[in-house]
Structure formats: C-alpha cells, structure tokens
Design a protein around this motif. Structure first.
Motif, PDB file in Angstrom:
ATOM      1  N   HIS A   1      38.946 -58.046  20.307  1.00 34.23           N
ATOM      2  CA  HIS A   1      38.233 -57.644  21.515  1.00 34.23           C
ATOM      3  C   HIS A   1      37.628 -56.265  21.304  1.00 34.23           C
ATOM      4  O   HIS A   1      37.926 -55.578  20.321  1.00 34.23           O
ATOM      5  N   CYS A   2      36.792 -55.855  22.230  1.00 32.41           N
ATOM      6  CA  CYS A   2      36.367 -54.459  22.288  1.00 32.41           C
ATOM      7  C   CYS A   2      36.621 -53.960  23.708  1.00 32.41           C
ATOM      8  O   CYS A   2      36.630 -54.746  24.655  1.00 32.41           O
ATOM      9  N   ASP A   3      36.841 -52.670  23.833  1.00 28.68           N
ATOM     10  CA  ASP A   3      37.158 -52.081  25.129  1.00 28.68           C
ATOM     11  C   ASP A   3      35.941 -51.405  25.750  1.00 28.68           C
ATOM     12  O   ASP A   3      36.048 -50.324  26.325  1.00 28.68           O
ATOM     13  N   GLN A   4      34.792 -52.064  25.618  1.00 24.19           N
ATOM     14  CA  GLN A   4      33.577 -51.548  26.254  1.00 24.19           C
ATOM     15  C   GLN A   4      32.802 -52.708  26.837  1.00 24.19           C
ATOM     16  O   GLN A   4      32.508 -53.686  26.153  1.00 24.19           O
TER      17      GLN A   4
ATOM     18  N   ARG B   1      33.288 -49.512  21.055  1.00 23.46           N
ATOM     19  CA  ARG B   1      32.495 -50.712  20.800  1.00 23.46           C
ATOM     20  C   ARG B   1      33.037 -51.510  19.610  1.00 23.46           C
ATOM     21  O   ARG B   1      32.566 -52.616  19.341  1.00 23.46           O
ATOM     22  N   THR B   2      34.004 -50.965  18.916  1.00 25.27           N
ATOM     23  CA  THR B   2      34.550 -51.600  17.715  1.00 25.27           C
ATOM     24  C   THR B   2      35.481 -52.759  18.070  1.00 25.27           C
ATOM     25  O   THR B   2      36.380 -52.618  18.891  1.00 25.27           O
ATOM     26  N   MET B   3      35.275 -53.909  17.424  1.00 26.88           N
ATOM     27  CA  MET B   3      36.190 -55.033  17.585  1.00 26.88           C
ATOM     28  C   MET B   3      37.535 -54.662  16.966  1.00 26.88           C
ATOM     29  O   MET B   3      37.596 -54.128  15.857  1.00 26.88           O
ATOM     30  N   HIS B   4      38.627 -54.960  17.684  1.00 23.81           N
ATOM     31  CA  HIS B   4      39.946 -54.622  17.184  1.00 23.81           C
ATOM     32  C   HIS B   4      41.015 -55.436  17.901  1.00 23.81           C
ATOM     33  O   HIS B   4      40.753 -56.089  18.905  1.00 23.81           O
TER      34      HIS B   4
ATOM     35  N   GLU C   1      28.971 -61.776   8.633  1.00 24.77           N
ATOM     36  CA  GLU C   1      27.708 -62.111   7.963  1.00 24.77           C
ATOM     37  C   GLU C   1      26.768 -60.921   7.878  1.00 24.77           C
ATOM     38  O   GLU C   1      25.844 -60.903   7.063  1.00 24.77           O
ATOM     39  N   ARG C   2      27.006 -59.923   8.692  1.00 22.83           N
ATOM     40  CA  ARG C   2      26.165 -58.722   8.702  1.00 22.83           C
ATOM     41  C   ARG C   2      26.846 -57.534   8.036  1.00 22.83           C
ATOM     42  O   ARG C   2      26.469 -56.377   8.262  1.00 22.83           O
ATOM     43  N   GLY C   3      27.863 -57.821   7.233  1.00 23.97           N
ATOM     44  CA  GLY C   3      28.484 -56.796   6.402  1.00 23.97           C
ATOM     45  C   GLY C   3      29.707 -56.115   6.972  1.00 23.97           C
ATOM     46  O   GLY C   3      30.260 -55.201   6.333  1.00 23.97           O
ATOM     47  N   CYS C   4      30.166 -56.519   8.148  1.00 16.54           N
ATOM     48  CA  CYS C   4      31.363 -55.912   8.730  1.00 16.54           C
ATOM     49  C   CYS C   4      32.613 -56.508   8.084  1.00 16.54           C
ATOM     50  O   CYS C   4      32.603 -57.639   7.606  1.00 16.54           O
ATOM     51  N   GLU C   5      33.700 -55.750   8.106  1.00 18.73           N
ATOM     52  CA  GLU C   5      34.936 -56.196   7.476  1.00 18.73           C
ATOM     53  C   GLU C   5      36.126 -55.885   8.385  1.00 18.73           C
ATOM     54  O   GLU C   5      36.255 -54.760   8.879  1.00 18.73           O
ATOM     55  N   MET C   6      36.986 -56.873   8.599  1.00 19.90           N
ATOM     56  CA  MET C   6      38.203 -56.662   9.373  1.00 19.90           C
ATOM     57  C   MET C   6      39.248 -56.019   8.460  1.00 19.90           C
ATOM     58  O   MET C   6      39.604 -56.582   7.426  1.00 19.90           O
ATOM     59  N   ILE C   7      39.720 -54.831   8.825  1.00 23.84           N
ATOM     60  CA  ILE C   7      40.677 -54.107   7.996  1.00 23.84           C
ATOM     61  C   ILE C   7      41.968 -53.847   8.775  1.00 23.84           C
ATOM     62  O   ILE C   7      41.964 -53.755   9.993  1.00 23.84           O
ATOM     63  N   LYS C   8      43.061 -53.765   8.032  1.00 24.94           N
ATOM     64  CA  LYS C   8      44.352 -53.370   8.612  1.00 24.94           C
ATOM     65  C   LYS C   8      44.535 -51.880   8.362  1.00 24.94           C
ATOM     66  O   LYS C   8      44.415 -51.413   7.229  1.00 24.94           O
ATOM     67  N   CYS C   9      44.815 -51.128   9.426  1.00 26.35           N
ATOM     68  CA  CYS C   9      44.987 -49.682   9.310  1.00 26.35           C
ATOM     69  C   CYS C   9      46.412 -49.358   8.891  1.00 26.35           C
ATOM     70  O   CYS C   9      47.312 -49.257   9.736  1.00 26.35           O
ATOM     71  N   ASN C  10      46.634 -49.211   7.590  1.00 24.40           N
ATOM     72  CA  ASN C  10      47.946 -48.806   7.094  1.00 24.40           C
ATOM     73  C   ASN C  10      48.056 -47.289   7.199  1.00 24.40           C
ATOM     74  O   ASN C  10      47.165 -46.555   6.761  1.00 24.40           O
ATOM     75  N   MET C  11      49.175 -46.819   7.778  1.00 21.96           N
ATOM     76  CA  MET C  11      49.314 -45.396   8.041  1.00 21.96           C
ATOM     77  C   MET C  11      50.728 -44.905   7.767  1.00 21.96           C
ATOM     78  O   MET C  11      51.674 -45.681   7.788  1.00 21.96           O
TER      79      MET C  11
ATOM     80  N   ALA D   1      30.738 -51.433  15.581  1.00 20.97           N
ATOM     81  CA  ALA D   1      30.215 -50.632  16.694  1.00 20.97           C
ATOM     82  C   ALA D   1      28.698 -50.535  16.648  1.00 20.97           C
ATOM     83  O   ALA D   1      28.021 -50.628  17.682  1.00 20.97           O
ATOM     84  N   LYS D   2      28.146 -50.381  15.443  1.00 20.36           N
ATOM     85  CA  LYS D   2      26.694 -50.214  15.329  1.00 20.36           C
ATOM     86  C   LYS D   2      25.917 -51.489  15.623  1.00 20.36           C
ATOM     87  O   LYS D   2      24.708 -51.455  15.855  1.00 20.36           O
ATOM     88  N   LEU D   3      26.617 -52.631  15.625  1.00 24.24           N
ATOM     89  CA  LEU D   3      25.959 -53.908  15.910  1.00 24.24           C
ATOM     90  C   LEU D   3      26.198 -54.372  17.345  1.00 24.24           C
ATOM     91  O   LEU D   3      25.810 -55.480  17.711  1.00 24.24           O
ATOM     92  N   PHE D   4      26.839 -53.522  18.130  1.00 19.49           N
ATOM     93  CA  PHE D   4      27.207 -53.872  19.502  1.00 19.49           C
ATOM     94  C   PHE D   4      25.996 -54.321  20.320  1.00 19.49           C
ATOM     95  O   PHE D   4      25.989 -55.411  20.900  1.00 19.49           O
ATOM     96  N   ASN D   5      24.945 -53.508  20.354  1.00 16.78           N
ATOM     97  CA  ASN D   5      23.760 -53.851  21.152  1.00 16.78           C
ATOM     98  C   ASN D   5      23.097 -55.128  20.655  1.00 16.78           C
ATOM     99  O   ASN D   5      22.711 -56.000  21.436  1.00 16.78           O
ATOM    100  N   GLU D   6      22.978 -55.249  19.329  1.00 17.44           N
ATOM    101  CA  GLU D   6      22.329 -56.430  18.747  1.00 17.44           C
ATOM    102  C   GLU D   6      23.126 -57.691  19.068  1.00 17.44           C
ATOM    103  O   GLU D   6      22.546 -58.732  19.422  1.00 17.44           O
ATOM    104  N   PHE D   7      24.444 -57.596  18.978  1.00 17.59           N
ATOM    105  CA  PHE D   7      25.283 -58.761  19.252  1.00 17.59           C
ATOM    106  C   PHE D   7      25.102 -59.251  20.685  1.00 17.59           C
ATOM    107  O   PHE D   7      24.881 -60.441  20.923  1.00 17.59           O
ATOM    108  N   PHE D   8      25.162 -58.353  21.646  1.00 14.84           N
ATOM    109  CA  PHE D   8      25.084 -58.785  23.035  1.00 14.84           C
ATOM    110  C   PHE D   8      23.665 -59.152  23.453  1.00 14.84           C
ATOM    111  O   PHE D   8      23.483 -59.992  24.333  1.00 14.84           O
ATOM    112  N   ALA D   9      22.642 -58.591  22.796  1.00 15.70           N
ATOM    113  CA  ALA D   9      21.272 -59.039  23.049  1.00 15.70           C
ATOM    114  C   ALA D   9      21.120 -60.464  22.539  1.00 15.70           C
ATOM    115  O   ALA D   9      20.529 -61.324  23.195  1.00 15.70           O
ATOM    116  N   HIS D  10      21.690 -60.740  21.384  1.00 14.48           N
ATOM    117  CA  HIS D  10      21.665 -62.085  20.804  1.00 14.48           C
ATOM    118  C   HIS D  10      22.376 -63.086  21.702  1.00 14.48           C
ATOM    119  O   HIS D  10      21.894 -64.175  21.969  1.00 14.48           O
ATOM    120  N   LYS D  11      23.539 -62.694  22.201  1.00 12.45           N
ATOM    121  CA  LYS D  11      24.302 -63.611  23.049  1.00 12.45           C
ATOM    122  C   LYS D  11      23.547 -63.937  24.333  1.00 12.45           C
ATOM    123  O   LYS D  11      23.572 -65.065  24.798  1.00 12.45           O
TER     124      LYS D  11
END
Length: 357
Positions: free
Chosen positions: A165-168, A264-267, A243-253, A201-211
């Motif tokens: 999800h995103c929180d925006q 705007r970031t999916m997480h 498909e647009r170059g984004c990658e789901m990563i696990k934040c190891n800390m 986050a940078k594809l947020f506007n494009e994604f929702f315009a597409h939808k």
C-alpha cells in the motif's frame, strides 16, 4: 481460547460524534503538487541524494545500540504492563490472548500507546529531529502521533498476507509527507520488517493517471476511503511498477538505524520468521507551516486527550478514537492514558503542535 480482534467507532472526549469519514477528519486538504520544491540538480553529499533518487533511504547509527536496547526493553515492559501473561522468553505466550490488541500482528496504536513517554523520547532523539530538519530545510516541525511495532516471530495464531500500500491519497499529487521508522532490534532477512518498492514514489502520478484512464478504474479506493490516506495495490499493480524499473526491497537494519520513505512509496510490514522480536517506532515530521488552524487545533485536542493520529502530521488529522475489541467487546485492558506520560518539554509541545515556535 483464541482471541478475535476488531475495532469500533467509540468516540473519546474533545471531538464531536462522527457522522462519516469526512467528519472524523480535520484540516482536510488535497494538494496537487509538491508542498516544497527541491532542485533535482543539487548534490547534498549525504543520505538526501539517495532519498531524492529512490524515494527511500536507510540512515545508519541514528541512535546508539545501547539506546536502541533501552527502547526495546521499554516496549517489552509495555506489553507486560497489561498483565496478560506475556513473557518475552516464552514463545507460547506470543499469541493474541497474551498481548494487547494490535493491527496486522504487531502494530500498536490504541491504549494511548502513541503518547507513551518512550514514544516521545524517540521522536525527540536529536539525530531523528535533525533528519527531518535537513530534509525539509526548517527547524519548525510538527510530528504525527503515530504507533509502534512489536512483532513476535513465528506466530501460529495469525493469518497474514502481504498488503502492499501507500499512505498517500491518489488525489494528492506531490511529495506531501515523508515517513520514518526508528529500529531497535537486529533486523535481518528473516526478521520481518519493512518492505519498500524502491523508485515507486516518482511514478505515483503516472500510475494513478493510468488507472483513471483505463478499464482498471474499479481498482481505485472506494468513496469511504477518500479521507484516509491509504491505497492498496494489487499483484497487477506491483508488476506495473516492476516493469518500469522499480524493485521491492527488504530493509535490513541494525539497532539504531533509521529508514525514511516518501509517503507515495509502496510498502508493507512483513512478519518475523526467525527468533528475533521486531521492535520499531514510527515517526513522521513535516513543517508546521504546512498546517492550518483547524489541523493544529485538532492536534492540540488529540495531545491533551492522549489520542493518536495517522502518519500525517499537518493535514487530514484523523483522531484514532476506535477502541480495541476482544471477543466482540471492548478490550478489558483498554486504557485512555499512557502507563508512563511524557515529560511536557518545550520541544514536545512544539512538535505536538500545541505551542508555536
């Protein structure tokens, strides 16, 4: 006997009874561009370069390992304060029957937990505040009254699945808020934790315009979520970003690390699978100048009544008035005040929006 958990809309003092989601939201605004402009050609020479490139960044050693252990111990004691039989050394007690009511198996927002002394101590850690000051370019900040995450590994009493999800809200079109997470315990590949779709986050506007322009319009959030900053993504949506170059990563800390991400970031938060309990505090700050009088007044009432909010510090203030439910009734352990109240310093009152700078 297993415990079932739900929430109910039972209001607390200080706010009029809600008639709907809009009535429960204060300072509602839907901006259509970034609230602040950043020069894309600027080279900061620190974590901000990665953040502006990917919409997220892990910042190392924001607090010491010793300080992180202090917070983890405080969270364990908080769980024990409910006297439900929880024992951090006995995995058989790592079940809903022995724990206060949480969301998604470990996120705590109720029981005035968002105003515990330990939560405010984390928000006022010098390097945490400095991160948001650097990001926004101002020392005049306000913070959300957000929750914490204490997730037990290998729980057998949960039916869990990813919830990207995103929180925006899709109606907001720029960088409106930036969320943070202060990590208290080792958090490796099997320890659960934060999953981020880097670059989304940078594809947020494009994604929702597409939808909006496609046959997928039915995937848009229902009207009742209009005033909630939440959008759930489907598997098809995830592929769209990949498909647009984004990658789901696990934040190891490591203990003491901090992760920052554009709202705007999916997480989503993944449950631990190893033996390590997950310990984190969610922290979000934005400039006070972003908030209007209605939002600040709502924050003041929330603070005075020990009520939490969503991730958003400055607008769409939604008091978390829903009471935790256990087996169809309000949890017998429900409380409306913190176990340990925060020290009301000038810094705390300013970050809460109660006092001006």
């Amino acid at each position: 006997m297993s415990t079932t958990t739900t929430t109910t809309t039972t209001t607390t003092s200080g706010f009029e009874a809600p008639k709907g989601n809009k009535d429960r939201t204060f300072g509602a605004r839907f901006e259509t561009k970034d609230l602040i402009s950043f020069d894309e050609n600027t080279v900061y020479g620190d974590w901000r370069d990665e953040f502006h490139k990917n919409g997220c960044v892990i910042i190392k050693n924001v607090i010491s390992p010793e300080r992180a252990k202090y917070y983890a111990d405080k969270q364990i004691q908080w769980l024990k304060n409910f006297e439900l039989g929880f024992d951090e050394n006995d995995p058989s007690t790592w079940t809903a029957d022995h724990l206060p009511i949480s969301f998604k198996g470990g996120m705590y927002f109720a029981y005035a937990s968002t105003h515990e002394k330990m939560a405010w101590e984390a928000r006022t850690e010098p390097k945490v505040v400095e991160i948001f000051e650097k990001l926004w370019g101002t020392k005049e900040l306000i913070c959300s009254f957000d929750g914490m995450n204490i997730s037990m590994p290998n729980r057998k009493d949960l039916n869990w699945s990813p919830w990207p999800h995103c929180d925006q809200n899709p109606e907001r079109k720029g960088m409106q808020a930036v969320q943070g997470l202060l990590n208290y315990a080792p958090n490796g590949p099997n320890d659960g934790g934060l999953m981020l779709m880097r670059g989304s986050a940078k594809l947020f506007n494009e994604f929702f315009a597409h939808k909006r322009d496609s046959a997928d319009h039915e995937d848009a959030p229902p009207p009742e979520l209009k005033y909630m900053d939440l959008f759930l993504f489907s598997e098809k949506d995830i592929k769209w970003f990949e498909e647009r170059g984004c990658e789901m990563i696990k934040c190891n800390m490591e203990p003491g690390d901090f992760v920052l991400w554009d709202s705007r970031t999916m997480h989503y938060a993944r449950l631990p699978e190893g033996n390590q309990i997950r310990h984190v505090q969610y922290i979000c700050m934005t400039p006070r100048a972003f908030a209007n009088d209605e939002a600040l007044e709502a924050k003041k009432k929330c603070f005075e009544n020990w009520i939490g909010t969503t991730h958003w510090p400055h607008c769409n203030i939604r008091p978390t008035e829903d009471k935790p439910m256990r087996n169809g009734k309000i949890c017998p352990k429900y409380r409306s005040e913190p176990f340990e109240k925060p020290e009301l310093t000038e810094q705390v009152l300013r970050l809460a929006g109660v006092k001006s700078y």
